[in-house]
Design an enzyme around this catalytic site. Structure first.
Site, PDB file in Angstrom:
ATOM      1  N   TYR A 188       0.837  -1.201   0.000  1.00  0.00           N
ATOM      2  CA  TYR A 188       0.000   0.000   0.000  1.00  0.00           C
ATOM      3  C   TYR A 188       0.866   1.243   0.000  1.00  0.00           C
ATOM      4  O   TYR A 188       2.026   1.224   0.426  1.00  0.00           O
ATOM      5  CB  TYR A 188      -0.963   0.019   1.197  1.00  0.00           C
ATOM      6  N   CYS A 189       0.309   2.335  -0.519  1.00  0.00           N
ATOM      7  CA  CYS A 189       0.957   3.648  -0.492  1.00  0.00           C
ATOM      8  C   CYS A 189      -0.153   4.700  -0.411  1.00  0.00           C
ATOM      9  O   CYS A 189      -1.311   4.365  -0.173  1.00  0.00           O
ATOM     10  CB  CYS A 189       1.876   3.857  -1.687  1.00  0.00           C
ATOM     11  N   THR A 190       0.178   5.959  -0.609  1.00  0.00           N
ATOM     12  CA  THR A 190      -0.789   7.033  -0.380  1.00  0.00           C
ATOM     13  C   THR A 190      -1.982   6.979  -1.333  1.00  0.00           C
ATOM     14  O   THR A 190      -3.132   6.956  -0.909  1.00  0.00           O
ATOM     15  CB  THR A 190      -0.106   8.410  -0.502  1.00  0.00           C
TER      16      THR A 190
END
Length: 327
Positions: free
Chosen positions: A197-199
């Site tokens: 996951y990331c922003t």
């Protein structure tokens, strides 16, 4: 007409403060082949400047990556224009979780070698062979299982203030460091289910392709990133598996997801998750600083910077007095 901002910081802030309408902050990206970069850059700037949009937009031959705010009364016009641009139709838009309308002060549209600085050589791996894209609800359910590995693909200063529970969070400052360390650390677990996951999702596109290139068989990524996850979890009335704040790359420097404060002031150690840039311009280091230390050090990150900052401020004040005396 100039296709760039010509106002100074104080003028930009005054212009924003004088507005009588609300703005909505949005981010989006797409990997899509773009040939006419300069022409597209100018067209986007002209169209979005007329709509009084502010933000930071990068375009490259590989696609577009944008973080912007849009006047609320122009949102429909903005979406209509985006849909009219070849390759930008039906763009997934991630609207901010928290919004104080001051995420950006000006519009910047730049042509870049890549839409995310990753340091990877795209010619050595298939950048389109990405991981399985999980919906926020799919990610939410899987992230709570014991046999999966959740990996935070953001930098350490981002994960420090907020992250998914039980996520692996490498101590890195760049995305290139991140992808290399993750591949190295998980070499013995290549067949396990991995959740990235990331922003907003853009970094996971490259990261998942890089991991598949290195033999990881079950790579999955949170589609839409933390922003989309937060909206969907709130809509469903479920407790968030992401705790704390979501760091964002605009003047807000973060949006609160849960009330948990999981980090500490870098100067006194008090629980705090407010990022700021050191007030001493030659330094400008990003730190976490509580209100008390911000007052004590006038926004500086250390005793040395505070000393230099106050000296520079006193010198400027003295020069103004001298000029006034001469006149």
């Amino acid at each position: 007409m100039f296709l760039h901002n010509r106002l100074g910081p104080s003028e930009l802030k005054a212009r924003l403060q004088a507005e009588k309408f609300l703005r909505r902050t949005v981010s989006f990206y797409r990997y899509v082949k773009i040939d006419n970069l300069k022409e597209l850059r100018d067209d986007l700037y002209l169209a979005w400047d007329q709509l009084h949009c502010y933000g930071r937009v990068y375009i490259a031959h590989e696609g577009i990556n944008a973080q912007m705010n849009v006047p609320e009364h122009f949102v429909d016009d903005f979406i209509a224009h985006l849909n009219s641009v070849p390759g930008m139709e039906d763009m997934p838009l991630k609207w901010a979780v928290e919004d104080d309308r001051q995420s950006f002060l000006k519009l910047v549209v730049k042509v870049r070698p890549k839409i995310v600085t990753d340091g990877l050589k795209d010619e050595v791996f298939d950048v389109t062979n990405v991981g399985n894209r999980l919906s926020p609800m799919e990610f939410h359910d899987l992230a709570q299982q014991d046999d999966v590995i959740v990996v935070d693909m953001r930098n350490s200063y981002e994960s420090e203030v907020g992250h998914f529970q039980n996520a692996i969070r490498p101590e890195v400052r760049t995305f290139r460091e991140e992808v290399e360390i993750v591949v190295e650390q998980l070499q013995e677990r290549k067949d396990q289910k991995i959740l990235l996951y990331c922003t907003g999702g853009v970094r996971c596109e490259k990261a998942s392709a890089w991991m598949r290139h290195h033999g990881f068989s079950d790579v999955n990524q949170l589609h839409g990133g933390v922003i989309s996850y937060t909206h969907e979890i709130k809509k469903a009335g479920l407790p968030s598996q992401f705790i704390g704040k979501n760091f964002v790359f605009d003047d807000r420097l973060g949006e609160r997801i849960t009330e948990d404060v999981i980090s500490h002031c870098h100067q006194c150690g008090k629980p705090c998750d407010a990022h700021t840039n050191c007030a001493y311009d030659p330094c400008h280091k990003l730190i976490i600083q509580c209100d008390e230390c911000a007052d004590k050090y006038e926004g500086c990150c250390s005793d040395d910077c505070y000393h230099e900052f106050t000296q520079a401020k006193d010198s400027l004040a003295d020069s103004k007095v001298e000029v006034k005396a001469e006149t």
